[in-house]
Design a protein around this motif. Structure first.
Motif, PDB file in Angstrom:
ATOM      1  N   GLN A 198       6.432   9.079  -6.368  1.00  9.24           N
ATOM      2  CA  GLN A 198       6.491   7.681  -5.925  1.00  9.24           C
ATOM      3  C   GLN A 198       6.307   6.727  -7.103  1.00  9.24           C
ATOM      4  O   GLN A 198       7.002   5.715  -7.205  1.00  9.24           O
ATOM      5  CB  GLN A 198       5.413   7.403  -4.871  1.00  9.24           C
ATOM      6  CG  GLN A 198       5.702   7.991  -3.515  1.00  9.24           C
ATOM      7  CD  GLN A 198       4.551   7.722  -2.558  1.00  9.24           C
ATOM      8  OE1 GLN A 198       3.426   8.154  -2.788  1.00  9.24           O
ATOM      9  NE2 GLN A 198       4.838   7.001  -1.483  1.00  9.24           N
ATOM     10  N   ASP A 244      10.436  -5.076  -2.081  1.00  7.71           N
ATOM     11  CA  ASP A 244      10.666  -3.632  -2.007  1.00  7.71           C
ATOM     12  C   ASP A 244       9.723  -2.877  -2.946  1.00  7.71           C
ATOM     13  O   ASP A 244       9.173  -1.830  -2.589  1.00  7.71           O
ATOM     14  CB  ASP A 244      12.124  -3.306  -2.350  1.00  7.71           C
ATOM     15  CG  ASP A 244      13.104  -3.832  -1.318  1.00  7.71           C
ATOM     16  OD1 ASP A 244      12.671  -4.098  -0.176  1.00  7.71           O
ATOM     17  OD2 ASP A 244      14.293  -3.973  -1.653  1.00  7.71           O
ATOM     18  N   LEU A 253       6.771  -3.981  -4.014  1.00  8.44           N
ATOM     19  CA  LEU A 253       5.420  -4.111  -3.451  1.00  8.44           C
ATOM     20  C   LEU A 253       5.209  -3.165  -2.273  1.00  8.44           C
ATOM     21  O   LEU A 253       4.126  -2.587  -2.110  1.00  8.44           O
ATOM     22  CB  LEU A 253       5.161  -5.560  -3.034  1.00  8.44           C
ATOM     23  CG  LEU A 253       5.027  -6.549  -4.193  1.00  8.44           C
ATOM     24  CD1 LEU A 253       5.044  -7.976  -3.668  1.00  8.44           C
ATOM     25  CD2 LEU A 253       3.767  -6.269  -4.992  1.00  8.44           C
ATOM     26  N   THR A 254       6.237  -2.988  -1.476  1.00  7.82           N
ATOM     27  CA  THR A 254       6.145  -2.061  -0.341  1.00  7.82           C
ATOM     28  C   THR A 254       5.908  -0.638  -0.836  1.00  7.82           C
ATOM     29  O   THR A 254       5.078   0.093  -0.286  1.00  7.82           O
ATOM     30  CB  THR A 254       7.429  -2.129   0.512  1.00  7.82           C
ATOM     31  OG1 THR A 254       7.561  -3.456   1.017  1.00  7.82           O
ATOM     32  CG2 THR A 254       7.385  -1.144   1.664  1.00  7.82           C
ATOM     33  N   GLN A 255       6.598  -0.252  -1.888  1.00  2.16           N
ATOM     34  CA  GLN A 255       6.419   1.096  -2.435  1.00  2.16           C
ATOM     35  C   GLN A 255       5.068   1.259  -3.123  1.00  2.16           C
ATOM     36  O   GLN A 255       4.465   2.330  -3.082  1.00  2.16           O
ATOM     37  CB  GLN A 255       7.562   1.428  -3.403  1.00  2.16           C
ATOM     38  CG  GLN A 255       8.894   1.608  -2.704  1.00  2.16           C
ATOM     39  CD  GLN A 255       8.813   2.623  -1.580  1.00  2.16           C
ATOM     40  OE1 GLN A 255       8.316   3.739  -1.760  1.00  2.16           O
ATOM     41  NE2 GLN A 255       9.275   2.240  -0.402  1.00  2.16           N
ATOM     42  N   ILE A 256       4.582   0.191  -3.744  1.00  2.00           N
ATOM     43  CA  ILE A 256       3.236   0.242  -4.336  1.00  2.00           C
ATOM     44  C   ILE A 256       2.197   0.453  -3.237  1.00  2.00           C
ATOM     45  O   ILE A 256       1.268   1.253  -3.386  1.00  2.00           O
ATOM     46  CB  ILE A 256       2.935  -1.039  -5.141  1.00  2.00           C
ATOM     47  CG1 ILE A 256       3.765  -1.058  -6.421  1.00  2.00           C
ATOM     48  CG2 ILE A 256       1.439  -1.153  -5.466  1.00  2.00           C
ATOM     49  CD1 ILE A 256       3.685  -2.362  -7.199  1.00  2.00           C
ATOM     50  N   ALA A 257       2.361  -0.237  -2.122  1.00  2.00           N
ATOM     51  CA  ALA A 257       1.429  -0.073  -1.001  1.00  2.00           C
ATOM     52  C   ALA A 257       1.472   1.358  -0.486  1.00  2.00           C
ATOM     53  O   ALA A 257       0.420   1.946  -0.162  1.00  2.00           O
ATOM     54  CB  ALA A 257       1.766  -1.059   0.114  1.00  2.00           C
ATOM     55  N   ALA A 258       2.657   1.957  -0.418  1.00  2.00           N
ATOM     56  CA  ALA A 258       2.780   3.338   0.062  1.00  2.00           C
ATOM     57  C   ALA A 258       2.097   4.313  -0.897  1.00  2.00           C
ATOM     58  O   ALA A 258       1.386   5.233  -0.457  1.00  2.00           O
ATOM     59  CB  ALA A 258       4.253   3.697   0.231  1.00  2.00           C
ATOM     60  N   THR A 284      -0.336   3.607  -2.989  1.00  2.00           N
ATOM     61  CA  THR A 284      -1.771   3.346  -2.891  1.00  2.00           C
ATOM     62  C   THR A 284      -2.360   4.034  -1.669  1.00  2.00           C
ATOM     63  O   THR A 284      -3.426   4.668  -1.739  1.00  2.00           O
ATOM     64  CB  THR A 284      -2.032   1.825  -2.836  1.00  2.00           C
ATOM     65  OG1 THR A 284      -1.505   1.230  -4.018  1.00  2.00           O
ATOM     66  CG2 THR A 284      -3.508   1.516  -2.719  1.00  2.00           C
ATOM     67  N   LYS A 285      -1.670   3.917  -0.546  1.00  2.00           N
ATOM     68  CA  LYS A 285      -2.133   4.546   0.698  1.00  2.00           C
ATOM     69  C   LYS A 285      -2.200   6.068   0.534  1.00  2.00           C
ATOM     70  O   LYS A 285      -3.145   6.713   1.001  1.00  2.00           O
ATOM     71  CB  LYS A 285      -1.176   4.160   1.829  1.00  2.00           C
ATOM     72  CG  LYS A 285      -1.663   4.480   3.185  1.00  2.00           C
ATOM     73  CD  LYS A 285      -2.473   3.329   3.693  1.00  2.00           C
ATOM     74  CE  LYS A 285      -2.533   3.405   5.192  1.00  2.00           C
ATOM     75  NZ  LYS A 285      -3.679   2.702   5.687  1.00  2.00           N
ATOM     76  N   GLN A 335      -5.210   6.924  -1.493  1.00  8.22           N
ATOM     77  CA  GLN A 335      -6.405   6.743  -0.668  1.00  8.22           C
ATOM     78  C   GLN A 335      -6.596   7.935   0.272  1.00  8.22           C
ATOM     79  O   GLN A 335      -7.729   8.382   0.483  1.00  8.22           O
ATOM     80  CB  GLN A 335      -6.319   5.444   0.124  1.00  8.22           C
ATOM     81  CG  GLN A 335      -6.492   4.212  -0.722  1.00  8.22           C
ATOM     82  CD  GLN A 335      -6.200   2.929   0.034  1.00  8.22           C
ATOM     83  OE1 GLN A 335      -5.535   2.924   1.066  1.00  8.22           O
ATOM     84  NE2 GLN A 335      -6.687   1.818  -0.493  1.00  8.22           N
ATOM     85  N   SER A 373     -12.267  -0.421  -4.505  1.00  7.73           N
ATOM     86  CA  SER A 373     -10.877  -0.322  -5.003  1.00  7.73           C
ATOM     87  C   SER A 373      -9.860  -0.825  -4.006  1.00  7.73           C
ATOM     88  O   SER A 373     -10.084  -1.140  -2.908  1.00  7.73           O
ATOM     89  CB  SER A 373     -10.556   1.112  -5.381  1.00  7.73           C
ATOM     90  OG  SER A 373     -10.587   1.964  -4.259  1.00  7.73           O
TER      91      SER A 373
END
Length: 93
Positions: free
Chosen positions: A21, A37, A39-44, A46-47, A50, A93
């Motif tokens: 990713q 797009d 930012l959406t992949q960064i969130a994925a 990060t999740k 986590q 974090s």
């Protein structure tokens, strides 16, 4: 043996997926992809990280901390302190 050892292959598989990713994110930036797009992949990503960290924390509590609590004394105090600090880092974090 660490608490995560029985699930080591699963963790490695998940981390390889996160690694892919992140490489994809680099390609998105190189290709001037749309901000949202990226930012959406960064969130994925990060999740996904986590989820790995929560799994490792759970394994640590179930294995390392519970064993130390059985022993008692300073070893138990140290393991609980380590776990508390790890939780605090994850929350920040």
């Amino acid at each position: 043996m660490h608490g995560y050892t029985p699930d080591k292959d699963s963790y490695l598989k998940r981390l390889r997926r996160v690694e892919g990713q992140v490489r994809g994110l680099s390609r998105m930036i190189e290709n001037d992809s749309y901000c949202i797009d990226v930012l959406t992949q960064i969130a994925a990503a990060t999740k996904a990280l986590q989820a790995v960290s929560l799994g490792l924390l759970d394994d640590h509590l179930r294995h390392c901390v519970s064993e130390a609590l059985t022993e008692g004394g300073e070893v138990a105090d140290e393991k609980v302190r380590e776990a508390s600090e790890a939780i605090a880092r994850l929350v920040r974090s």
